[in-house]
Design a protein around this motif. Structure first.
Motif, PDB file in Angstrom:
ATOM      1  N   GLY A 177      55.896 -24.787   5.829  1.00 35.05           N
ATOM      2  CA  GLY A 177      56.351 -24.601   4.361  1.00 35.05           C
ATOM      3  C   GLY A 177      55.507 -23.987   3.575  1.00 35.05           C
ATOM      4  O   GLY A 177      54.252 -24.301   3.296  1.00 35.05           O
ATOM      5  N   GLY A 178      55.986 -22.796   2.961  1.00 34.19           N
ATOM      6  CA  GLY A 178      55.210 -22.186   1.915  1.00 34.19           C
ATOM      7  C   GLY A 178      54.418 -20.813   2.571  1.00 34.19           C
ATOM      8  O   GLY A 178      53.930 -20.263   1.693  1.00 34.19           O
ATOM      9  N   GLU A 179      54.460 -20.872   3.824  1.00 31.17           N
ATOM     10  CA  GLU A 179      53.463 -19.628   4.269  1.00 31.17           C
ATOM     11  C   GLU A 179      54.205 -18.266   3.935  1.00 31.17           C
ATOM     12  O   GLU A 179      55.080 -18.086   3.659  1.00 31.17           O
ATOM     13  CB  GLU A 179      53.523 -19.765   6.045  1.00 31.17           C
ATOM     14  CG  GLU A 179      52.811 -21.068   6.291  1.00 31.17           C
ATOM     15  CD  GLU A 179      53.680 -22.182   6.841  1.00 31.17           C
ATOM     16  OE1 GLU A 179      53.205 -23.154   7.172  1.00 31.17           O
ATOM     17  OE2 GLU A 179      54.938 -22.022   6.061  1.00 31.17           O
ATOM     18  N   THR A 180      52.960 -17.398   4.061  1.00 33.43           N
ATOM     19  CA  THR A 180      53.304 -15.828   3.884  1.00 33.43           C
ATOM     20  C   THR A 180      53.516 -15.283   5.374  1.00 33.43           C
ATOM     21  O   THR A 180      52.509 -15.590   6.138  1.00 33.43           O
ATOM     22  CB  THR A 180      52.184 -15.248   3.081  1.00 33.43           C
ATOM     23  OG1 THR A 180      52.300 -15.741   1.711  1.00 33.43           O
ATOM     24  CG2 THR A 180      52.442 -13.770   3.161  1.00 33.43           C
ATOM     25  N   TRP A 198      63.112 -17.684   6.401  1.00 28.16           N
ATOM     26  CA  TRP A 198      63.573 -18.366   5.164  1.00 28.16           C
ATOM     27  C   TRP A 198      64.208 -19.830   5.420  1.00 28.16           C
ATOM     28  O   TRP A 198      63.822 -20.843   4.752  1.00 28.16           O
ATOM     29  CB  TRP A 198      64.474 -17.736   4.295  1.00 28.16           C
ATOM     30  CG  TRP A 198      63.964 -16.371   3.826  1.00 28.16           C
ATOM     31  CD1 TRP A 198      64.762 -15.055   3.976  1.00 28.16           C
ATOM     32  CD2 TRP A 198      62.959 -16.122   2.808  1.00 28.16           C
ATOM     33  NE1 TRP A 198      64.034 -14.103   3.134  1.00 28.16           N
ATOM     34  CE2 TRP A 198      62.927 -14.880   2.471  1.00 28.16           C
ATOM     35  CE3 TRP A 198      62.014 -16.917   2.165  1.00 28.16           C
ATOM     36  CZ2 TRP A 198      62.000 -14.557   1.418  1.00 28.16           C
ATOM     37  CZ3 TRP A 198      61.172 -16.588   1.449  1.00 28.16           C
ATOM     38  CH2 TRP A 198      61.274 -15.146   1.076  1.00 28.16           C
ATOM     39  N   GLY A 201      61.413 -22.551   5.891  1.00 28.43           N
ATOM     40  CA  GLY A 201      60.742 -22.791   4.784  1.00 28.43           C
ATOM     41  C   GLY A 201      59.492 -21.893   4.397  1.00 28.43           C
ATOM     42  O   GLY A 201      58.851 -22.443   3.549  1.00 28.43           O
ATOM     43  N   ALA A 202      59.558 -20.817   4.981  1.00 23.08           N
ATOM     44  CA  ALA A 202      58.569 -19.796   4.479  1.00 23.08           C
ATOM     45  C   ALA A 202      58.447 -19.590   2.931  1.00 23.08           C
ATOM     46  O   ALA A 202      59.631 -19.533   2.366  1.00 23.08           O
ATOM     47  CB  ALA A 202      58.640 -18.410   5.448  1.00 23.08           C
ATOM     48  N   GLY A 203      57.312 -19.226   2.622  1.00 23.62           N
ATOM     49  CA  GLY A 203      57.177 -19.307   1.093  1.00 23.62           C
ATOM     50  C   GLY A 203      57.288 -17.653   0.627  1.00 23.62           C
ATOM     51  O   GLY A 203      57.630 -17.400  -0.435  1.00 23.62           O
ATOM     52  N   ARG A 204      57.117 -16.946   1.384  1.00 22.19           N
ATOM     53  CA  ARG A 204      56.978 -15.249   1.318  1.00 22.19           C
ATOM     54  C   ARG A 204      57.148 -14.569   2.664  1.00 22.19           C
ATOM     55  O   ARG A 204      56.338 -14.865   3.535  1.00 22.19           O
ATOM     56  CB  ARG A 204      55.625 -15.005   0.769  1.00 22.19           C
ATOM     57  CG  ARG A 204      55.532 -13.730   0.243  1.00 22.19           C
ATOM     58  CD  ARG A 204      54.185 -13.454  -0.776  1.00 22.19           C
ATOM     59  NE  ARG A 204      54.112 -12.314  -1.499  1.00 22.19           N
ATOM     60  CZ  ARG A 204      52.953 -11.911  -1.838  1.00 22.19           C
ATOM     61  NH1 ARG A 204      51.860 -12.622  -1.920  1.00 22.19           N
ATOM     62  NH2 ARG A 204      52.985 -10.776  -2.472  1.00 22.19           N
ATOM     63  N   THR A 242      47.266 -11.266  -0.332  1.00 17.28           N
ATOM     64  CA  THR A 242      46.988 -12.635  -0.245  1.00 17.28           C
ATOM     65  C   THR A 242      45.736 -13.096  -0.468  1.00 17.28           C
ATOM     66  O   THR A 242      44.999 -13.485   0.383  1.00 17.28           O
ATOM     67  CB  THR A 242      47.338 -12.702   1.431  1.00 17.28           C
ATOM     68  OG1 THR A 242      46.624 -11.614   1.972  1.00 17.28           O
ATOM     69  CG2 THR A 242      48.689 -12.416   1.630  1.00 17.28           C
ATOM     70  N   ASP A 248      49.494 -15.836   6.566  1.00 14.93           N
ATOM     71  CA  ASP A 248      49.349 -16.955   7.515  1.00 14.93           C
ATOM     72  C   ASP A 248      49.863 -16.602   8.916  1.00 14.93           C
ATOM     73  O   ASP A 248      49.137 -17.185   9.774  1.00 14.93           O
ATOM     74  CB  ASP A 248      50.135 -18.083   6.977  1.00 14.93           C
ATOM     75  CG  ASP A 248      49.671 -18.254   5.503  1.00 14.93           C
ATOM     76  OD1 ASP A 248      48.368 -18.849   5.460  1.00 14.93           O
ATOM     77  OD2 ASP A 248      50.245 -18.406   4.485  1.00 14.93           O
TER      78      ASP A 248
END
Length: 384
Positions: A177-180, A198, A201-204, A242, A248
């Protein structure tokens, strides 16, 4: 029947070949409704995969109607509409029992290479592929996936390779969750990987290519950030985006024919002294943060490559790779389609009869006319 045939490096033609026949009690014969041209087909067309024999038929992505089954087949019958994973697998060996159908022991025995594959040289078992009117399907009762009635054949077609391959690429990034995540390559596999990131749950998500029309497609279809590596120092700019760490995780969705270093293209693509160009793989190592993950889903050929293993080791990175075990993802991905979350056929920008296959190969290889992916209809217009 009519079938695409390999005529030697850089040359394919549509010719008449004998109809396939049942050779084993668990075989089936499928009348092909739609077959796709895959980016990795160009690895074999361009001589990157050993033992590709003149006269063989390409095509490892196809959907069709079961015409005939052997006496030992259960689970499918004449008239069923099915999608076929690009691997051929037995369903009963050590690896198949653990869901690793891409590692089946019985359809390409005597080698540590991948399992048997449709239309992918004798290195991968010598099976003819689906860019033809009919195709022999070994272990059809195990391998074939029924296409739900409310899913079109064109939406099912990418589930035979590109969509599950992209999904596994994203899964191997270990998203919490939230990773680039950096995705190298905006072809169909890269695009499906972005969608999957997406969903997980990837952030970017940052997409990289050097064809502006592909970058535009990725922005429009998936809402990702994009970079043209011809315009920037890719590693420097990714670190700048980053906090000087790097992504990530990075997905290599390019493989053996990566653009970039003229030296590696000369050594790997033309001289065949390494496994194609490792440019994308080395970029992934340098653009990913220390302790990060590199997901390699792009196909590579011969056994040696000029990978910067020293930097990889010293950055304490993890690399995950492998041909996608397509079968295990198909039910879930069909559910996503049925729920209206994605329409995979959107990537099929070029569609036409089998006779247009040589033209489509040229268009796709030369990145002309906004081409993302081509679909062929060997038996005329489809009705599903």
């Amino acid at each position: 029947m009519q079938a695409l045939t390999y005529e030697g490096p850089w040359r394919v033609a549509v010719k008449e070949k004998p109809d396939p026949r049942i050779e084993h009690p668990q075989d089936g014969i499928v009348r092909v409704e739609a077959a796709a041209i895959c980016g990795s087909d160009f690895h074999i067309m361009h001589g990157m995969i050993p033992d590709t024999r003149v006269g063989s038929t390409f095509g490892h992505e196809f959907v069709g109607i079961v015409e005939e089954v052997g006496r030992g087949v259960t689970g499918v019958k004449r008239g069923d509409r099915v999608a076929l994973p690009f691997q051929i697998f037995c369903g009963s060996c050590y690896y198949c029992q653990r869901g690793l159908t891409a590692c089946c022991m019985n359809t390409n025995p005597g080698t540590d290479a991948a399992t048997g594959m449709y239309g992918y040289s004798h290195t991968m078992g010598g099976y003819d592929g689906g860019q033809a009117q009919y195709v022999r399907v070994p272990f059809i009762g195990v391998d074939a996936e029924h296409v739900p009635e409310d899913v079109s054949s064109l939406d099912a077609l990418p589930l035979t390779d590109a969509f599950p391959t992209g999904y596994q690429a994203a899964e191997m990034c270990n998203i919490r969750g939230g990773e680039t995540v950096l995705v190298l390559g905006c072809g169909p596999v890269g695009l499906f990987a972005m969608w999957s990131l997406w969903a997980m749950g990837a952030g970017r998500v940052i997409a990289v290519d050097h064809y502006d029309y592909k970058l535009e497609f990725a922005r429009r279809w998936l809402g990702v950030e994009t970079l043209n590596f011809r315009d920037v120092d890719l590693v420097t700019i990714v670190k700048g985006m980053t906090e000087n760490l790097g992504a990530d995780a990075t997905i290599d969705a390019v493989g053996a024919e990566a653009a970039g270093s003229p030296v590696h293209r000369a050594l790997g693509i033309y001289a065949k002294l390494e496994a194609g160009s490792p440019q994308a793989l080395n970029t992934a190592i340098h653009a990913t943060k220390k302790g990060g993950t590199i997901s390699v889903i792009g196909a590579y050929g011969p056994p040696f490559t000029g990978v910067d293993i020293g930097t990889f080791m010293n950055k304490a990175q993890t690399m995950r790779t492998g041909q996608a075990s397509v079968k295990r993802y198909m039910p879930l991905l069909f559910e996503h389609i049925q729920a209206g979350r994605i329409r995979p056929s959107d990537v099929l920008t070029h569609r036409g009869p089998l006779e247009k296959a040589p033209e489509f190969y040229h268009t796709m290889a030369q990145k002309k006319d906004g081409c993302i992916k081509c679909a062929l209809f060997p038996n005329g217009p489809i009705t599903h």
